[in-house]
Design a protein around this motif. Sequence first.
Motif, PDB file in Angstrom:
ATOM      1  N   LYS A  74      46.068  63.018  31.841  1.00  0.00           N
ATOM      2  CA  LYS A  74      45.971  61.723  32.419  1.00  0.00           C
ATOM      3  C   LYS A  74      45.124  61.516  33.595  1.00  0.00           C
ATOM      4  CE  LYS A  74      49.516  58.400  34.396  1.00  0.00           C
ATOM      5  NZ  LYS A  74      51.012  58.256  34.504  1.00  0.00           N
ATOM      6  N   LYS A  75      45.049  62.727  34.427  1.00  0.00           N
ATOM      7  CA  LYS A  75      44.419  62.668  35.609  1.00  0.00           C
ATOM      8  C   LYS A  75      43.020  62.840  35.259  1.00  0.00           C
ATOM      9  CE  LYS A  75      43.718  65.571  39.941  1.00  0.00           C
ATOM     10  NZ  LYS A  75      44.303  66.473  40.909  1.00  0.00           N
ATOM     11  N   GLN A  78      41.652  59.396  34.415  1.00  0.00           N
ATOM     12  CA  GLN A  78      41.520  58.493  35.573  1.00  0.00           C
ATOM     13  C   GLN A  78      40.048  59.152  36.312  1.00  0.00           C
ATOM     14  OE1 GLN A  78      43.650  56.187  36.618  1.00  0.00           O
ATOM     15  NE2 GLN A  78      41.905  55.868  38.168  1.00  0.00           N
ATOM     16  N   ASN A 136      36.992  56.507  36.818  1.00  0.00           N
ATOM     17  CA  ASN A 136      36.342  56.157  38.034  1.00  0.00           C
ATOM     18  C   ASN A 136      35.073  56.301  38.039  1.00  0.00           C
ATOM     19  OD1 ASN A 136      38.384  55.167  39.739  1.00  0.00           O
ATOM     20  ND2 ASN A 136      39.287  57.373  39.994  1.00  0.00           N
ATOM     21  N   LYS A 146      45.428  52.656  43.415  1.00  0.00           N
ATOM     22  CA  LYS A 146      44.974  53.605  42.269  1.00  0.00           C
ATOM     23  C   LYS A 146      43.496  53.855  42.260  1.00  0.00           C
ATOM     24  CE  LYS A 146      45.711  54.845  37.602  1.00  0.00           C
ATOM     25  NZ  LYS A 146      46.507  54.319  36.303  1.00  0.00           N
TER      26      LYS A 146
END
Length: 751
Positions: free
Chosen positions: A446-447, A450, A454, A562
């Motif tokens: 999940k990280k 992300q 980004n 976020k």
Amino acid sequence: MATQGFSNDKSNQQTSVKCETLERGPKRKYNRKSKTDEKAKAMIDQMINEQTNEQIIEPTNRQIIEEKYDERIHDLIDLEGDLQTRISNQQLAYRLEKNRDDNIFLEMIQPIAELYMQEKDSKTIIERVKDAMINTVNYTKIGQQEGKKQQITGKLIDLSLMDEDNLCVVDIDIHKDKSIEEIDKLRQNLIDSLSPNVGLVKTAHGGLHIYCNRNYYRLPSNRNIKVAVTDSFDIDVFAQMTKYKIENGQETKEIVQNRVVAPNTAIRETKNNQRITLKYEAVNDWENVSHFASLREILDKWNIDIEMSYKDYAQQRHDRIYGVQINDEGTIEQMNDELAQTCVDGLKNLDIHNYPQPINMEVSLLGIFCGLYGISNESIVAEGMKNIRQFNKLSTNVDKNYGQVSSNGERKPNPWILTKILRYHNKDYYEQIIQPLFKKNYEAKKKEKQILINQILIPNKIDLTDDFILLDMQEKAANGEYENEEQIVMDLTKLLIYYEGETEDIYVIKVYDAICDTQALYHKLEGTVYKQLEKININFKNKKIDEKDNSKPITVKHIFKKFASKFVKKGCQFISDDPKILTVFQGYKYKKLDTIDYECLQMYFDLIKETIAACDEQVYEYILNQMAWLIQNPGKKSRAAIVLQGRQGIGKNRLTDVIAELTSRYSCSNITNIDEFTGRFNSIVENKMFAVLNEMMNQNDSKKGVATVMKSIISDLTIRINEMNQPRRTAENVMNIVYVTNADMPVFFGH
């Protein structure tokens, strides 16, 4: 003082409690230092302590429930009777023992749950299913397709389309080899055994649909077929346990069909070469039934138990979130070395068989080989091969076929089979070691996702010529137009940035200025911006909604925090070529013309020359040059102020109104309060390249102080902004001033 003694129920007959009630006597005035008062206080404290100590002896509500529950189990085991009765009692006792913790917990919260359910159950069945009904066509059980004209012959109820998941349908399918009389008798016997508060529908073939409430009964699936089979009928149970389709153990966005036929629906079948029409009919006042009986109550009467334990139910939910090992491209994830080594370490004390059976039944050698050959690290594979013989019990046939099975496993590699083997056959190891690793890997993926988002997400720039504002974003969110968080981020970057200030971050947001009829930039505090973003709840398009999820809704504020790195800038300037700095000036409201109609402008020129300049050519040229220089050099200061003095009504403001309109977004056309300009709260001067000071007299006790501030505003290139509810900051001073007045002594500038 009154005293009352009593004892509690039979579960605690040996415990007696003595309660003392203190009666309030007449009021008396006591001095704080009075010894009598101290004695009275001490006596009262002693009695309260004694009463508290006595009440501590009384068992808690949970203890009482546990004692009664265990007593019921023992009574069932000890009850005498014929063999069939004893077996039935022992089976019931086993089920009670299996679900002991769950049942005790449910009994403890039952009073609260009952109040909630009473309010929820007040709706009639037709009110509950009205939005989940689908037309059937042409005497079939097929739903009507959009855009097609077909004969409507009934209704289906799709349980997956309901807003709630509590409605449940028990389907009694009476065998068709029975005569009509036998079917009617069976159906009536079943009806007589039921509570009156159920919805009853006679099916097309004489069976029975029983509408009831699930009331948190944990069914294994949406459609539980043949949960009980007799010589005369079968029992199915339908409910909304999963609203969306499950693929590879994971919920998708596609709603699963979960339909039952509603009453007053006709179907046609061919029987003995003849077409016959059959109908589903309501037995009781089906539409208006409310406060349904529970599924548990109905199944318990028939001694049917198909409920999942809470532990298994939680395990299922956990695996759907963390245990899915198929990626967005549809390929199987590669198992990392940490998890692979952990799986190999858990392959111990297993009974390994030769012939492949379902994994939940037994461990097969082929399954282990398929799992091991799916691991990419060869040293871990070798260790796993060694562990098969060293730490496990192999059947006789396994030794004989070891080589052949090994080659078969190499052709079907899948490392995730090992986790399933451990789940069913080394359960403690799976729960204590494998599950935490699943969660850890899930969070890591999940990280990574992300970080990737980004990296590839390029934010938009704030464009003051674009009409998009926060209101438009709020409407899009309310209408469910956003499909993912990235779309929200891209829209929000059109409206908001922040940069580091002297004491806190400074936020700049694009808003609509109704006075100027254009978009403008406002500086705001973090808390003020967060309050605005919190008001925008996100309702993603096609998003799965869990009705039991009581968590707070996602707002734009959560998404902003976020993806905060997409909104940060180095600073803010009126004009800058640096893309990391917010540029306030983004062009004028009006566009430059290709050709000029001087006749249209002549009246304005005449006003300037004849009235404002009093036919003085030098003054006239100065004013025109000053206006042209201002428009041609946005962000620069002339460091001089024009003072227009004259009688009222001669057209002074007509001159300034045109300039203010041309520089709309970056102008103030009418400042009349000296405090707004030179006082403590002065944000009006920020990012304004033109301002009109209209009749702003400075005849007060601090003329020289005002004059000093005015000089600073006219000539200095920076200015200190100190506005209420805004961050304190130093800003560029790009303001050019025109002073308009009727007074003889319009302004005082001392030396």
